[in-house]
Design a protein around this motif. Structure first.
Motif: not given
Ligand SMILES: [Mg+2]
Ligand SMILES: Nc1ncnc2c1ncn2[C@@H]1O[C@H](COP(=O)(O)OP(=O)(O)O)[C@@H](O)[C@H]1O
Lengths: 317, 273
Positions: A166-167, A49
């Motif tokens: 992000d994920e 992140t």
């Molecule tokens: Mg993360």
């Protein structure tokens, strides 16, 4: 348009982010080609992140440079912002009290979309994420998967050439996650450059041509999924399904000669222990010795998978 | 660059659209008391009881005139929207974690920020008008008709300055958890300090000094002059002062927001809201 802008370079050079002595990202160098779907794979807290937020202009690197489409993410932040979409996982990040349409409408204004085309464009992106027809409903009642798709729609609104995810499938049910993955791979077909972070092995394996494995703020390996697998091709994995293996026994397994890593997964009531080693000839016998008195359902050797490669990399094996 | 963006994110058209349309959308997203179930009790009923309470208290105790309390309280209730509403309209971004996506856009920050103020200002204006209206109907409050336009202007300016003040609280709320505790204190502090219930002349000097820099003080003073039929000319300087105070708070709030944006980029404070 010009020669200069045709190379898409992302160089995150020797970054150092110090906060509470946390060096979240410690020297990452990456270059992602235009039109590539690149995976940044790593466990929680690896610095994924942090890296993405630096690319999205939301966080300044402590040192090093970040470039997106040749533009500096620090000094040309506004130019970069126009050209990127940022999508993160989790169920926040949307206005619960607004409808899907209004959530997108707000961002359409922020991205300065052509007012005459706004409605049509919102319809298009909702359509592309399979949400057409329900745009008047409040986000409040949306499931995780629906929220994630709305997130995705928002990232696509201004049709940016570069997208950061992000994920994106975190907490989404398997069917929904699969749809999200399909959408992401569809983007690549439309010529988008995509950087995706994930801690799911198979996700990176199935989507990305190239992967970088990040662990404790450093890239520990990169290449195609196949390259990464070949890094552990000299190993074998012994898999044991058993009941009631204690910590002491696991510790002793880790001490055995040639053993690179030992991981445990719980499957129903059983434990599945994977032991990676470079020397498997005597290993099975030694393991059986260690496991005397334990109920072993199954023991066998198999070829290492990408997941094993990943486990070996992030545990430093 | 996106082929879809017809207006430059830096253009004037973009500014006004984000300010007006964006402001209204975010107000609907973040201002909690917008639905009738909350709007009626918090923005109409509670303020009304506040007016009645102080007017009757004043009558019972034999202090102050009905007009004194009607004007003070009717104007002050616009800060319900200005203070609480504005705190919500900015700092609730935290709760939804929508600040990152917003800051990742190339949008004009001033338009994003100030746009949230307009609907709040209008809400506050409505509340005060409602207060005056009900006071006229049931408390016999009768300002001179000739002063009405100036009185409305005073209300508008004061609702604006409360909004500016609330913006500052909203910005603080982007950094500080539980900003509503501060907003609560602020709401009751202005009740005491700004000459709403107690004439400024009876407050200690330091408090009176402080009141000069807070919203409401000058607006209420202007309102009382107008209600007493002293003519628009007498109230002008107070109206201008109120406007100045409001603009200063709004400017301070915006600078604070930009400061948090910049320092957030540096320290990563916004990642972990
Ligand atoms: Mg993360
Ligand atoms: N805003 C922040 N302040 C302090 N530490 C942070 C912040 N964000 C992340 N970290 C720390 O930096 C490390 C990397 O975090 P992160 O980039 O979120 O990892 P990932 O996304 O791979 O899970 C973690 O140890 C995390 O605790």
């Amino acid at each position: 348009m010009r020669g200069l802008h045709r190379t898409y370079r992302t160089t995150v050079g020797t970054l150092r982010r110090r906060r509470l002595e946390v060096e979240a990202v410690r020297g990452i160098d990456l270059e992602i080609g235009r039109g590539e779907l690149f995976g940044l794979l790593g466990p929680n807290g690896a610095g994924k992140t942090t890296t993405i937020r630096m690319l999205c202009t939301l966080l300044l690197p402590t040192s090093g440079t970040v470039r997106v489409l040749g533009l500096d993410a620090v000094t040309q932040a506004r130019e970069v912002r126009r050209r990127i979409g940022y999508v993160f996982g989790g169920d926040r990040g949307l206005y619960d009290r607004l409808s899907a349409y209004d959530n997108l409408r707000y961002f359409a204004e922020l991205y300065a979309l052509d007012p005459r085309r706004m409605r049509a464009r919102i319809g298009e992106v909702l359509e592309s994420v399979g949400r057409a027809g329900r745009e008047k409903e409040r986000v409040e009642g949306f499931s995780r998967g629906m929220r994630q798709r709305l997130h995705l729609a928002r990232g696509l609104l201004h049709d940016p050439p570069v997208l950061f995810f992000d994920e994106p499938t975190i907490g989404v049910d398997p069917v929904g996650a699969r749809e999200v993955r399909q959408l992401i791979s569809g983007l690549q077909e439309r010529g988008k450059t995509v950087l995706l972070t994930t801690h799911y092995m198979f996700e990176a394996d199935s989507l990305c041509q190239r992967i970088a494995v990040i662990s404790r703020g450093r890239i520990v390996a990169s290449g195609s999924p196949r390259d990464l697998k070949s890094a552990v091709s000299d190993r074998t994995v012994v898999e044991i399904e058993a009941y009631g293996i204690g910590e002491p026994a696991l510790a002793r397994m880790r001490q055995l000669p040639g053993v690179e890593s030992v991981t445990v997964e719980n499957k129903d009531q059983a434990q599945v222990v994977s032991v990676q080693s470079r020397d498997s000839v005597q290993l099975t016998g030694r393991l059986m010795e260690l496991l005397q008195g334990v109920r072993v359902e199954r023991i066998g050797t198999r070829e290492p998978t990408l997941e094993d490669a990943y486990v070996a990399l992030v545990t430093g094996g | 660059m996106s082929a879809l963006a017809a207006t430059e994110a830096g253009s004037r058209g973009h500014f006004w659209r984000v300010f007006l349309i964006g402001g209204l959308i975010s107000y609907r997203a973040l201002f909690y008391w917008i639905n009738p179930w909350q709007y009626v009790p918090t923005m109409l009923a509670a303020p009304l009881f506040q007016i009645l309470f102080f007017v009757y208290l004043g009558r019972a105790a034999g202090v102050g005139s009905t007009a004194f309390f009607v004007v003070g309280n009717s104007i002050q209730i616009c800060s319900m929207s200005g203070i609480y509403g504005m705190t919500m309209a900015i700092s609730n971004e935290r709760q939804f974690q929508t600040l990152s996506p917003i800051l990742a856009t190339p949008s004009n920050r001033l338009a994003v920020f100030l746009g949230r103020g307009l609907p709040v200002l209008i809400t506050g204006f409505q509340t005060t008008c409602f207060g005056f209206l009900v006071s006229a109907l049931i408390l016999g409050f009768r300002p001179a008709p000739a002063e009405l336009p100036m009185l409305l202007l005073t209300v508008l300016v004061t609702a604006g300055s409360c909004t500016g003040f609330g913006m500052a609280l909203g910005s603080v709320g982007l950094r500080v958890r539980d900003v509503f505790l501060i907003s609560n204190i602020a709401y009751f502090a202005v009740l005491l300090v700004c000459g709403v219930e107690v004439p400024l002349s009876q407050l200690p000097g330091a408090v009176r000094g402080l009141a000069q820099f807070l919203p409401l003080t000058h607006g209420i003073a202007a309102g009382r002059l107008l209600a007493a039929g002293r003519g628009g000319g007498a109230a002008v300087s107070d109206i201008l002062l109120e406007l100045l105070v409001g603009c200063c708070w709004a400017a301070f709030a915006y600078l604070l927001f930009r400061h948090f944006e910049r320092s957030g980029r540096r320290t990563g404070a916004f990642d972990r809201l």
